[in-house]
Motif scaffolding. Sequence first.
Motif, PDB file in Angstrom:
ATOM      1  N   SER A  10       0.773  -1.263   0.108  1.00 47.90           N
ATOM      2  CA  SER A  10      -0.055  -0.046   0.156  1.00 47.90           C
ATOM      3  C   SER A  10       0.847   1.078  -0.059  1.00 47.90           C
ATOM      4  CB  SER A  10      -0.723  -0.040   1.153  1.00 47.90           C
ATOM      5  OG  SER A  10      -0.181   0.126   2.524  1.00 47.90           O
ATOM      6  N   ASP A  94     -11.365   0.560  -0.949  1.00 51.71           N
ATOM      7  CA  ASP A  94     -11.804  -0.441   0.270  1.00 51.71           C
ATOM      8  C   ASP A  94     -10.995  -1.959   0.278  1.00 51.71           C
ATOM      9  OD1 ASP A  94     -13.395  -1.994  -1.354  1.00 51.71           O
ATOM     10  OD2 ASP A  94     -15.005  -1.804   0.293  1.00 51.71           O
ATOM     11  N   SER A  95     -11.146  -2.592   1.220  1.00 59.44           N
ATOM     12  CA  SER A  95     -10.390  -3.849   1.357  1.00 59.44           C
ATOM     13  C   SER A  95     -10.807  -4.773   0.375  1.00 59.44           C
ATOM     14  CB  SER A  95     -10.576  -4.272   2.817  1.00 59.44           C
ATOM     15  OG  SER A  95     -10.385  -3.522   3.532  1.00 59.44           O
ATOM     16  N   GLU A 119      -1.884  -4.765   8.060  1.00 60.33           N
ATOM     17  CA  GLU A 119      -2.814  -3.814   8.100  1.00 60.33           C
ATOM     18  C   GLU A 119      -2.179  -2.882   7.350  1.00 60.33           C
ATOM     19  OE1 GLU A 119      -4.131  -2.971  12.199  1.00 60.33           O
ATOM     20  OE2 GLU A 119      -3.491  -0.748  11.695  1.00 60.33           O
ATOM     21  N   THR A 125      -7.797  -1.413   8.340  1.00 56.32           N
ATOM     22  CA  THR A 125      -8.732  -2.491   8.364  1.00 56.32           C
ATOM     23  C   THR A 125      -8.143  -3.898   8.842  1.00 56.32           C
ATOM     24  OG1 THR A 125      -9.000  -3.129   6.241  1.00 56.32           O
ATOM     25  CG2 THR A 125     -10.195  -1.244   6.932  1.00 56.32           C
ATOM     26  N   VAL A 128      -7.368  -7.116   4.036  1.00 53.24           N
ATOM     27  CA  VAL A 128      -7.182  -7.317   2.632  1.00 53.24           C
ATOM     28  C   VAL A 128      -6.832  -8.866   2.645  1.00 53.24           C
ATOM     29  CG1 VAL A 128      -5.799  -6.732   0.570  1.00 53.24           C
ATOM     30  CG2 VAL A 128      -6.660  -5.022   1.898  1.00 53.24           C
ATOM     31  N   TYR A 131      -9.677 -11.192   3.247  1.00 54.11           N
ATOM     32  CA  TYR A 131     -10.347 -11.486   1.928  1.00 54.11           C
ATOM     33  C   TYR A 131      -9.726 -12.071   0.870  1.00 54.11           C
ATOM     34  CZ  TYR A 131     -14.472  -8.293   2.537  1.00 54.11           C
ATOM     35  OH  TYR A 131     -15.667  -7.728   2.746  1.00 54.11           O
TER      36      TYR A 131
ATOM     37  N   THR B 105     -15.144 -11.846   6.862  1.00 51.58           N
ATOM     38  CA  THR B 105     -14.714 -11.693   5.188  1.00 51.58           C
ATOM     39  C   THR B 105     -15.486 -12.750   4.502  1.00 51.58           C
ATOM     40  OG1 THR B 105     -12.539 -12.676   5.915  1.00 51.58           O
ATOM     41  CG2 THR B 105     -12.693 -10.474   5.522  1.00 51.58           C
TER      42      THR B 105
END
Lengths: 247, 315
Positions: A10, A94-95, A119, A125, A128, A131, B105
Motif C-alpha cells: 500500500s 476499500d479492502s 494492516e 482494516t 485485505v 479477503y 470476510t
Amino acid sequence: MPMKILVCISAVPDTTSKISLSSNNFVNLDGLTLITGPYEDYALSRAIEIKEADPNNIEIVIFHVGPDSSEAIIRKCLALGADSAVRVNTKANDSFQVAQEIASFVKENSFDLILMGKESIDYNTGLVHQYTASLLGWNHFSPVMNLDVINNSTCNIKVESSVGTVQLSSDLPLVLGCQEPIAEWKIPSMRGIMAARAKNIVLRESQFDFGLAYIKDEVNDQKRKGQMFQRENLNELIEIIKKEVRA
Amino acid sequence: MKNIAAFIDINAGKLSSRSASIIHLIQGLQQINETPIKVDLYVFSPIDQIEIPTVSSVSLLEIVNLDDSGILSRNQIDAILSKFNSEGYDLLLGYKSTFVDSIMTRASTELKLPLIPQIVSIDLAPTEMMIKQSIFSGKALSNLKIGYASVLQFNPSFEYKSLHDSLMKVESVKLALPNSTSFSVSAINKVPQGANLADANYVVGAGRGLKDPSNWGMIEELATKLGAATACSKPVSDINWRPHSEHVGQTGIKIAPKLYIACGISGAIQHLAGVNGSKTIVVINNDPEAPFFKYADYGVVGDVFDVIPEIVKNL
C-alpha cells in the motif's frame, strides 16, 4: 519450477502527516509524502531474504492498487530486489476492492505465496489478506512474526493468535499478513537502484467497481483539556482519577 | 432485515462493554423494524449462561472444539459459514479480532454483503444507516450511508446507548466445530490472558521512563488498584521489557478506555495513534517538553518513581 511470491503493498501517508480535507470534503492526500506501508516493508524484506537464499528459484512480483503517484514507491520496491511489478491503475477505495484485484490477478498468473502487511496504516482494516484468502480458498495466517519456506512447498510460521504465539507449518499456497520481527527493513543499494530502472511495471486496468456510498470525511479534532498540575497539588489529580474511575 | 448474527465476547466473566454496545444496537434495530428479528449471538469462550441487555427472539451459541492454537482453520470457517448460510442471516455484527475477521470476510464474500469496518457510531433510519468510520488511525472520520443488509465491524471506541435498563439471562447452546485440519502446530507459547487491553475501561501504560523492567511493580500495583489493564510503548516491547501483547500504538493494539494513565512515555506520534480513542488521558513525565503533554487532559511534570507511589498510596 521457481517459487513465485506476490508482495502486495500500500502507499500511505507518513504517520506524522497532518490530515486535511479538500474542497469536496474528502481527505486530501495531495502534497503528503507517501511511503510504503511499514508492515508491507516487513513483508517485502522477508521475501527478499528468502530470494537471497536461493536467487535462481524465487521470483518476487510487487502488486499495488493505486494511481501513478505510487510509481516512486514501486520503483523503490524493485530497487530492493523485487523482479517486477504490477500496478492496477485506480484509486484503492476499500479492502474488498483491493482483494478482488489481487485474487483476479493471482487466478490468471499462478503464485505460491502472497505476502502483505497485517494492516495498512491509512484505513487500518487489516482485512485485505483475509479477503484475498477467502476469494482464493487458500490458507491464511496473520500477524506472522517469523517465516521460513521449506523445499518451496511448506512454510514454517510463527504467528500471534488469541492464546499467545504459535509455531505451525502449513503447505503452500498461502496468504500471510506480516508484522515485525519477520525481517529487518532493507535499504536499496546503488546497484539495486540502477537495476530497478530497467525493471518492468505492468499497468493493469481496474476490474472491480467500488459500490459504497461515501458522503464526506471529517477531520477528528480532538480537544484535550491540557490541565497541568504541580507536584505539590498531586492530590487534586488523584481526586480527578478517583472520580473518573467511579463514573 | 430478518436474521441477525452478532459476535459477542466475555471480559472477566461478564459481557464486555463493546459487546454490550452491539446488543444495545440490536435493541434499536428491533425497535425500528416492524417485523420480528431473530438474533443469534455467537461467543468463542466457554460460557453456560450470561446476562445481557434485553432483546427479543435471542439465542446464544457457544462455538466449541476450538483449536488449542487459538487459530480458526479453513475447514472450521467452512463449518461456520454453512451454518450462516442455512440460517439466512442478512445482518452480521461484531468486534474486531482475527477470529471475527476471518468469518466476516468469508461471510461478506459468500453472502454478498458489504463489510464496513472501524465503525465508531451509527444512526438508524427506517431504510438505511448513517455510519461514521475511523480512518487514518483516528485522525479523521468518514461518513457513509448504507442499507441494512451488511456486515458491520465495530471499533473499540464504538458506543451505543441502551434503550432500557432491563437485563435478561440467556443460556448457551453448543455449536461444535470439526477438528482443525488445515495446518499442523508444533509449539504454542501461551501468554497470560489479563484484562483485555482493546476493551479495557481503564489502562495504565508505561514507557522507557521506567528505566528497567524490574520497576514495573508500581505500574501493576496502580493498575490493580484501578482495575486497569497494563500497556507499554513500542520501545519497551522492542527491547523485551514487556510482552509484545502489551504494545499500544500505531503498530500495536489500539485502545479506547475511559481513562488512560501514561507513565514515563514521551508521546511519539506512533504511540498517540494507538491511544487517541481514550476519553481522558493523564500524563506523568519528568520532561516538561514531552510532546504527550500537548495531548493530555491532565498532566504532572514529575518523577514517575515519586508520583506513581504517591497516587497508589492515596487511591
